[in-house]
Design an enzyme around this catalytic site. Structure first.
Site, mmCIF file in Angstrom:
data_model
loop_
_atom_site.group_PDB
_atom_site.id
_atom_site.type_symbol
_atom_site.label_atom_id
_atom_site.label_comp_id
_atom_site.label_asym_id
_atom_site.label_seq_id
_atom_site.Cartn_x
_atom_site.Cartn_y
_atom_site.Cartn_z
ATOM 1 C CG HIS A 29 -0.078 -6.348 0.914
ATOM 2 N ND1 HIS A 29 0.347 -6.344 -0.396
ATOM 3 C CD2 HIS A 29 -0.116 -5.048 1.301
ATOM 4 C CE1 HIS A 29 0.566 -5.096 -0.779
ATOM 5 N NE2 HIS A 29 0.299 -4.297 0.221
ATOM 6 C CG HIS A 30 -1.361 -8.729 -3.404
ATOM 7 N ND1 HIS A 30 -0.087 -8.215 -3.301
ATOM 8 C CD2 HIS A 30 -1.241 -9.829 -4.184
ATOM 9 C CE1 HIS A 30 0.752 -8.974 -3.975
ATOM 10 N NE2 HIS A 30 0.081 -9.960 -4.510
ATOM 11 C CD GLN A 50 1.073 -14.525 -6.007
ATOM 12 O OE1 GLN A 50 0.668 -13.400 -6.269
ATOM 13 N NE2 GLN A 50 2.144 -15.054 -6.569
ATOM 14 C CG HIS A 94 2.201 -10.173 -0.593
ATOM 15 N ND1 HIS A 94 2.268 -8.806 -0.789
ATOM 16 C CD2 HIS A 94 3.332 -10.507 0.073
ATOM 17 C CE1 HIS A 94 3.380 -8.344 -0.269
ATOM 18 N NE2 HIS A 94 4.045 -9.351 0.272
ATOM 19 C CG HIS A 125 -0.775 -3.505 -6.899
ATOM 20 N ND1 HIS A 125 -1.281 -3.494 -5.614
ATOM 21 C CD2 HIS A 125 0.463 -4.052 -6.802
ATOM 22 C CE1 HIS A 125 -0.394 -4.029 -4.787
ATOM 23 N NE2 HIS A 125 0.674 -4.362 -5.482
ATOM 24 C CG HIS A 169 4.220 -1.854 -3.042
ATOM 25 N ND1 HIS A 169 5.302 -2.695 -2.949
ATOM 26 C CD2 HIS A 169 3.179 -2.654 -3.383
ATOM 27 C CE1 HIS A 169 4.943 -3.929 -3.208
ATOM 28 N NE2 HIS A 169 3.657 -3.931 -3.482
ATOM 29 C CG MET A 177 4.889 -4.507 -7.205
ATOM 30 S SD MET A 177 3.640 -5.772 -6.837
ATOM 31 C CE MET A 177 4.700 -7.178 -6.502
#
Length: 327
Positions: free
Chosen positions: A68-69, A144, A146, A211, A213, A287
């Site tokens: 997703h990211h 990282q 997601h 960013h 959602h 977010m």
């Protein structure tokens, strides 16, 4: 064509990755070791960089479209020594079978952020992120990833990191502006944050990224300067967060941020559901993030994150006491 050693004396660990070399520029593919993540999981893996390295670009490797990211951090030390660890700072307490730790043990520095099928990023000429070597506080790259959904088979998403042996005169850094907060049901809400630059730095923004959602309809950032009690607002960048969440160039290339200036960001959220939506790390949460990528003259920010609790506890007009706020 220079040899691999002539281009950069790579740490032994990097020999595990695939390389391409072209002139003075090279790249390596940094991927998550094969993993089968749960839905709504945040997984991290790290890479030590022993030699001074100038990073000039990023290409996302997400062939199966599982991620997703993806975020890349520069860290003095990673949050864990494990090959892969659970690094969702606001993840649920459900046991995933992996060690839980933040991406960095302390003082994370964001190198890159990607989401929503954004294109690749190439930094401007003579600008690079500098990592590794005796003079850098950043000795590790932590990635990282997601995952909103559990993939059907093992995933190896990652980033192709481009670096150069050419002389670089401008050091890149990224500042993150982020909020907490919640959006009431059947309402439009503004999540806002503002921070005064209290370090002796000179920042030249060259790209920004937003960013949110699904509720975000607009995200924007401003430079604010107090002129005899009257706030002067200069737009850093504005974008619909439902578009590909790429870093886009700053329109005002003459923009300079200095000590005493205020950097701000806000996200306009529209909640048409009958329930409160809170800021959080899950896909069903919200977010509000605004990234400012800049090059600096001399030192960059030591504290590169600006946070506010967001609505309904924080607004520009009240808690930040800003005036002449753009509509």
């Amino acid at each position: 064509t220079p040899s691999r050693t002539a281009t950069m004396r790579l740490p032994l660990l990097l020999l595990l990755y695939a390389f391409t070399i072209e002139g003075n520029d090279s790249s390596f593919s940094f991927r998550v070791p094969p993993v089968l993540p749960q839905a709504e999981s945040y997984l991290c893996t790290s890479l030590q960089v022993n030699e001074a390295t100038s990073i000039i670009g990023f290409d996302v490797l997400n062939e199966k479209h599982n991620a997703h990211h993806i975020l890349l951090f520069g860290c003095p030390e990673p949050g864990s020594d494990s090959p892969v660890w659970d690094c969702g700072e606001m993840a649920s307490d459900e046991w995933t079978g992996r060690e839980r730790a933040p991406p960095c043990s302390a003082n994370p520095s964001i190198l890159y952020a990607w989401a929503h099928d954004a294109p690749n990023l190439q930094l401007p000429k003579d600008v690079a992120f500098k990592i590794g070597g005796e003079k850098s506080k950043l000795q590790h790259i932590v990635m990282q990833v997601h995952y909103m959904q559990e993939p059907e088979d093992e995933d190896e998403s990652g980033v192709d990191i481009k670096f150069t042996a050419s002389l670089i005169s401008k050091e890149a850094s990224t500042m993150l502006l982020v909020t907490g907060g919640e959006i009431p049901p059947l309402s439009t809400e503004s999540l806002e944050t503002a921070c005064t630059i209290d370090e002796d730095v000179i920042m030249h923004p060259f790209a920004f990224r937003v960013h949110t959602h699904s509720l975000g309809v607009l995200a924007e950032g401003y430079l604010v300067q107090d002129k005899n009690g009257v706030d002067s607002w200069t737009l850093i960048g504005r974008r619909d967060p439902q578009l590909p969440q790429m870093f886009v160039p700053v329109s005002n290339t003459s923009l300079v941020i200095k000590k005493g200036d205020i950097v701000t960001a806000r996200c306009i959220m529209v909640n048409e559901s009958p329930s409160v939506v809170s800021v959080g790390s899950r896909g069903e949460d919200e977010m509000c993030n605004f990234y400012v990528m800049y090059w600096s003259e001399g030192s960059s920010l030591r504290d590169n994150t600006c946070f506010s609790p967001g609505a309904p506890s924080y607004y520009w007009s009240s808690e930040a006491q800003l005036n002449h706020i753009p509509k």
